[in-house]
Write a protein that holds these residues in place. Structure first.
Motif, PDB file in Angstrom:
ATOM      1  N   SER A 162       0.867  -1.174   0.000  1.00 42.56           N
ATOM      2  CA  SER A 162       0.000   0.000   0.000  1.00 42.56           C
ATOM      3  C   SER A 162       0.903   1.223   0.000  1.00 42.56           C
ATOM      4  CB  SER A 162      -0.878  -0.013   1.255  1.00 42.56           C
ATOM      5  OG  SER A 162      -1.265   1.302   1.605  1.00 42.56           O
ATOM      6  N   LYS A 179      -5.667   0.038   0.439  1.00 39.89           N
ATOM      7  CA  LYS A 179      -6.613   0.277   1.542  1.00 39.89           C
ATOM      8  C   LYS A 179      -7.644   1.330   1.173  1.00 39.89           C
ATOM      9  CE  LYS A 179      -3.583   1.670   4.608  1.00 39.89           C
ATOM     10  NZ  LYS A 179      -3.022   2.098   5.903  1.00 39.89           N
ATOM     11  N   ARG A 212     -11.720  -1.026   4.613  1.00 33.25           N
ATOM     12  CA  ARG A 212     -12.132  -1.600   3.318  1.00 33.25           C
ATOM     13  C   ARG A 212     -10.913  -1.715   2.399  1.00 33.25           C
ATOM     14  NH1 ARG A 212     -17.211   1.719   4.270  1.00 33.25           N
ATOM     15  NH2 ARG A 212     -16.067   3.527   3.535  1.00 33.25           N
TER      16      ARG A 212
HETATM   17  C1  BT5 Z   1     -11.605   5.030  -0.613  1.00 28.47           C
HETATM   18  O1  BT5 Z   1     -12.097   4.238   0.390  1.00 28.47           O
HETATM   19  O2  BT5 Z   1     -12.243   5.427  -1.562  1.00 28.47           O
HETATM   20  C2  BT5 Z   1     -10.134   5.359  -0.450  1.00 28.47           C
HETATM   21  C3  BT5 Z   1      -9.297   4.668  -1.481  1.00 28.47           C
HETATM   22  C4  BT5 Z   1      -7.856   5.118  -1.414  1.00 28.47           C
HETATM   23  C5  BT5 Z   1      -6.968   4.301  -2.298  1.00 28.47           C
HETATM   24  C6  BT5 Z   1      -5.583   4.858  -2.348  1.00 28.47           C
HETATM   25  S1  BT5 Z   1      -4.603   4.069  -3.541  1.00 28.47           S
HETATM   26  C7  BT5 Z   1      -3.197   4.848  -2.940  1.00 28.47           C
HETATM   27  C8  BT5 Z   1      -3.303   4.818  -1.419  1.00 28.47           C
HETATM   28  N1  BT5 Z   1      -2.777   3.607  -0.873  1.00 28.47           N
HETATM   29  C9  BT5 Z   1      -3.749   2.857  -0.295  1.00 28.47           C
HETATM   30  O3  BT5 Z   1      -3.562   1.751   0.258  1.00 28.47           O
HETATM   31  N2  BT5 Z   1      -4.919   3.495  -0.379  1.00 28.47           N
HETATM   32  C10 BT5 Z   1      -4.782   4.756  -1.049  1.00 28.47           C
HETATM   33  P1  BT5 Z   1     -13.627   3.903   0.567  1.00 28.47           P
HETATM   34  O4  BT5 Z   1     -14.458   5.151   0.498  1.00 28.47           O
HETATM   35  O5  BT5 Z   1     -13.690   3.101   1.809  1.00 28.47           O
HETATM   36  O6  BT5 Z   1     -13.981   3.040  -0.678  1.00 28.47           O
HETATM   37  C11 BT5 Z   1     -13.674   1.669  -0.728  1.00 28.47           C
HETATM   38  C12 BT5 Z   1     -14.832   0.988  -1.415  1.00 28.47           C
HETATM   39  O7  BT5 Z   1     -14.868   1.413  -2.791  1.00 28.47           O
HETATM   40  C13 BT5 Z   1     -14.684  -0.537  -1.450  1.00 28.47           C
HETATM   41  O8  BT5 Z   1     -15.325  -1.108  -0.347  1.00 28.47           O
HETATM   42  C14 BT5 Z   1     -15.364  -0.892  -2.759  1.00 28.47           C
HETATM   43  O9  BT5 Z   1     -16.781  -0.941  -2.610  1.00 28.47           O
HETATM   44  C15 BT5 Z   1     -15.074   0.317  -3.646  1.00 28.47           C
HETATM   45  N3  BT5 Z   1     -13.864   0.147  -4.459  1.00 28.47           N
HETATM   46  C16 BT5 Z   1     -12.796  -0.667  -4.248  1.00 28.47           C
HETATM   47  N4  BT5 Z   1     -11.881  -0.509  -5.206  1.00 28.47           N
HETATM   48  C17 BT5 Z   1     -12.371   0.418  -6.054  1.00 28.47           C
HETATM   49  C18 BT5 Z   1     -11.888   1.026  -7.234  1.00 28.47           C
HETATM   50  N5  BT5 Z   1     -10.686   0.719  -7.752  1.00 28.47           N
HETATM   51  N6  BT5 Z   1     -12.670   1.949  -7.833  1.00 28.47           N
HETATM   52  C19 BT5 Z   1     -13.870   2.298  -7.336  1.00 28.47           C
HETATM   53  N7  BT5 Z   1     -14.378   1.779  -6.210  1.00 28.47           N
HETATM   54  C20 BT5 Z   1     -13.637   0.836  -5.573  1.00 28.47           C
END
Ligand code: BT5
Length: 249
Positions: free
Chosen positions: A3, A31, A36
């Protein structure tokens, strides 16, 4: 990489300076918020974390999420031409689907007292904040249960990952500087221009509770104001908005 946020948090603890950027082409443990996961397949998305060391009191650290969402929405628009909107508090949408997610993690920065001073307890001297941004750039498909899209799916063609990264870093620098020099009001004004939440009926998940209503405003502190069916207003500081288009509703 596991991550980019975890790597950036570790680098922060080891003393890396503000402005440190960690970028990966894939994550094995991407993450989302609240434990999630963020789907991070190789070569399709941009996974980036930026280390900041803002001079802010703890209760104002949440403002960084609004700085980050404004910068991300504008950067994706710059790189792709697509009309981006923000779903409270910081999901970036195109065509009402999530194209980008943001995870902001803060840690106290500490130094250790020398033995000659009164206490050997570490002293908090500020906070380090890691802004993690995941952009769906060239993804061609998503699991059916998530309401997601990518820049390539919306444009009908792939775009260079580097263009998205460059635009993202330029907008992050721009809006972080404006935030520091002009204050949070200018950020919230831009956030409201890009907002896709106010005026819509929705459900908001707050912990285990689901609140139904219509979003009527976002206050200067970034709280979502939801009008309940009985006319009362609920002031929500942390939660997850489920728009009627979300498959999770
Ligand atoms: C987010 O969480 O939207 C925050 C995501 C942050 C990702 C970045 S990548 C770089 C950095 N390093 C990490 O480890 N993380 C950050 P949340 O609002 O909790 O949304 C997660 C939810 O979105 C999941 O439970 C899925 O339902 C959905 N999801 C998962 N992957 C997705 C994707 N690639 N695109 C759209 N929705 C997604």
């Amino acid at each position: 990489m596991t991550s980019t946020n975890d790597v950036a948090l570790r680098m922060s603890a080891e003393g890396s300076p503000e402005g440190t950027v960690v970028v990966a082409g894939e994550q094995t443990a991407g993450k989302g918020r609240h434990g999630r996961t963020w789907s991070s397949p190789p070569g399709e998305g941009l996974y980036l974390s930026l280390l900041l060391r803002p001079d802010l009191l703890q209760q104002r650290l949440g403002e960084i999420a609004f700085v980050s969402s404004v910068a991300s929405a504008l950067a994706i628009k710059d790189a792709s031409g697509l009309p981006t909107r923000i779903k409270w508090p910081n999901d970036i949408l195109v065509s009402d689907r999530k194209v980008c997610g943001i995870l902001v993690e803060a840690r106290p920065s500490t130094i250790n007292h020398q033995p000659s001073t009164v206490s050997r307890q570490p002293l908090t001297i500020g906070h380090s904040v890691v802004v993690g941004i995941g952009v769906n750039v060239n993804n061609q498909s998503f699991p059916p249960e998530i309401s997601a899209t990518s820049i390539a799916l919306e444009l009908g063609r792939p775009i260079p990952m580097q263009e998205v990264e460059d635009a993202l870093l330029a907008q992050l620098v721009h809006w972080y500087q404006r935030f520091q020099w002009e204050g949070v009001a200018v950020v919230m004004a831009k956030w409201k221009e890009l907002d896709a939440t106010v005026g819509r009926s929705m459900e908001v998940r707050v912990g285990d509770e689901i609140i139904s209503g219509t979003a009527v405003d976002v206050d200067p502190g970034g709280n979502l104001i939801v009008e309940l069916p009985d006319g009362r207003l609920s002031n929500i500081s942390a939660g997850e908005v489920l728009l009627p288009t979300d498959s999770t509703v």
